[in-house]
Design a protein around this motif. Structure first.
Motif, short mmCIF file in Angstrom:
data_model
loop_
_atom_site.label_atom_id
_atom_site.label_comp_id
_atom_site.label_asym_id
_atom_site.label_seq_id
_atom_site.Cartn_x
_atom_site.Cartn_y
_atom_site.Cartn_z
N ARG A 20 78.99 -55.63 32.79
CA ARG A 20 80.03 -54.67 33.51
C ARG A 20 79.26 -53.13 33.78
NH1 ARG A 20 84.88 -56.56 34.81
NH2 ARG A 20 84.66 -58.35 33.48
N GLU A 21 78.98 -52.70 32.33
CA GLU A 21 78.48 -51.40 32.24
C GLU A 21 77.38 -51.02 33.11
OE1 GLU A 21 79.96 -48.61 30.96
OE2 GLU A 21 78.49 -47.41 30.75
N LEU A 22 76.58 -51.90 33.33
CA LEU A 22 75.24 -51.37 34.22
C LEU A 22 75.74 -51.55 35.68
CD1 LEU A 22 72.17 -51.22 34.50
CD2 LEU A 22 71.93 -53.64 34.82
N ALA A 23 76.63 -52.49 36.11
CA ALA A 23 77.18 -52.36 37.45
C ALA A 23 77.69 -51.16 37.79
CB ALA A 23 78.10 -53.66 37.62
N ARG A 24 78.63 -50.70 36.87
CA ARG A 24 79.49 -49.38 36.83
C ARG A 24 78.47 -48.27 37.20
NH1 ARG A 24 80.97 -45.04 34.37
NH2 ARG A 24 79.75 -45.52 32.61
N ARG A 25 77.37 -48.19 36.28
CA ARG A 25 76.45 -47.17 36.33
C ARG A 25 75.56 -47.05 37.61
NH1 ARG A 25 74.84 -44.54 31.11
NH2 ARG A 25 76.27 -44.93 29.66
N ALA A 28 77.42 -50.71 41.47
CA ALA A 28 77.41 -52.01 42.15
C ALA A 28 78.72 -52.49 41.49
CB ALA A 28 76.35 -52.80 41.87
N SER A 29 79.12 -53.89 42.14
CA SER A 29 80.40 -54.61 41.69
C SER A 29 79.95 -55.49 40.51
CB SER A 29 81.11 -55.48 42.62
OG SER A 29 80.24 -56.55 43.02
N HIS A 30 80.46 -55.80 39.48
CA HIS A 30 80.22 -56.83 38.46
C HIS A 30 80.13 -58.06 39.09
CE1 HIS A 30 81.39 -59.65 34.82
NE2 HIS A 30 80.30 -58.96 34.75
N ALA A 31 80.64 -58.35 40.05
CA ALA A 31 80.67 -59.70 40.83
C ALA A 31 79.18 -60.00 41.24
CB ALA A 31 81.53 -59.99 41.80
N SER A 32 78.65 -58.92 41.91
CA SER A 32 77.46 -58.89 42.48
C SER A 32 76.07 -59.19 41.35
CB SER A 32 76.69 -57.83 43.12
OG SER A 32 78.00 -57.06 43.84
N ASP A 53 67.10 -47.77 37.74
CA ASP A 53 67.46 -46.36 37.44
C ASP A 53 68.57 -46.27 36.46
OD1 ASP A 53 65.23 -45.30 39.09
OD2 ASP A 53 66.59 -45.15 40.71
N ALA A 54 69.64 -47.02 36.76
CA ALA A 54 70.91 -46.82 35.99
C ALA A 54 70.61 -47.30 34.54
CB ALA A 54 71.88 -47.87 36.75
#
Lengths: 205, 73
Positions: A20-25, A28-32, A53-54
């Motif tokens: 979830r944190e990686l998606a936020r940074r 992107a969406s968590h679902a992806s 990069d994130a």
């Protein structure tokens, strides 16, 4: 084969972030990310780069030539020879020099000379360069290993060990024998076969 | 590798297999059929791809490759 899922797992491990944190940074969406991890969706190279990069990681993509089975075998044998070089450089280099002399004397027409000269330069040069060529998968190293001066460095048992690493699983699956059974059968056949001698010209590794 | 060296490998492979015929594959196969006027690249290699006629489990290939080959000078 490396998949988007294994790359994503590597990024999570390296960064310590949750999905979830990686998606936020990465915006992107968590679902992806869940879909990438499960292989349901292909993120594409630019998205993987954004995720890297994130995660404060560099994405390194390496192009590796696909080795033929004989090239794999020769590589495994030379990996082991490189270990021997590390353990006992004097013995390995002395054998290489002796083999190179024999190979040069019997190379009528000088067809193998470019390989033999390159090996001689490596044998006389820094040990690290020699070891690198032994284990490299680039085209020049693969060609060079076809005229290897390291015949006789490995014992039968060591040769068999290296070959079982390159071919063992495939042969075990086809024959229904275990790797230990295959190893023992090879050793028994070697013990029964007439031996070749070191005071003759090496052909192959 | 020249034709004589290839013949040595073929004989040694036949000995260890206990068979009288093997298959030579790859670029060295040209040495068996066309020993003269071959490209330099074929003669530069000192490796030969030798296989048994019948080897469904590839155990014979492992046996051939598990041997170091030396030729009397």
């Amino acid at each position: 084969m490396t998949t988007a899922g294994t790359i994503l797992a590597g990024l999570l491990r390296a960064s310590g972030f949750s999905q979830r944190e990686l998606a936020r940074r990465a915006g992107a969406s968590h679902a992806s990310l869940v879909a990438y991890a499960k292989g349901r969706q292909d993120p594409g190279l630019s998205t993987l780069q954004r995720l890297a990069d994130a995660a404060n990681c560099d994405l390194a993509i390496e192009v590796c030539p696909r080795l033929t089975p004989p090239e794999m075998r020769t590589l495994e044998l030379h990996r082991l020879i490189a270990e021997k070089l590390e353990e006992d450089p004097e013995r390995v280099l002395a054998m290489a020099n002796e083999n190179l002399d024999l190979m040069r004397r019997t190379d009528r027409g000088g067809h193998s000379r470019p390989y033999l000269d390159t090996w001689q330069m490596l044998v006389d040069g820094p040990r690290r360069d020699l070891a690198n060529v032994m284990v490299s998968t680039d085209a020049a190293a693969r060609d060079l290993r076809q005229a290897s001066p390291f015949s006789g460095v490995l014992s039968d048992e060591e040769r068999i060990g290296a070959l079982l690493r390159s071919d063992g699983e495939r042969v075990a699956a086809k024959s229904g024998r275990s790797l230990d059974e295959i190893r023992q059968k090879l050793l028994d056949t070697h013990a029964d076969a007439p031996n070749t001698t070191r005071d003759s010209e090496p052909v192959g590794v | 590798m020249n034709r004589t060296e290839l013949e040595h490998i073929v004989r040694a492979a036949c000995d260890i297999l206990g068979e009288d015929t093997v298959i030579v594959g790859g670029s060295q196969a040209a040495l068996a059929q066309f020993p003269d006027d071959l490209p330099r690249s074929v003669l530069m290699s000192r490796e030969a791809d030798v296989a048994a006629l019948e080897d469904p489990t590839e155990e014979k290939a492992l046996l051939i490759n598990s041997r170091a080959y030396f030729q009397k000078s």
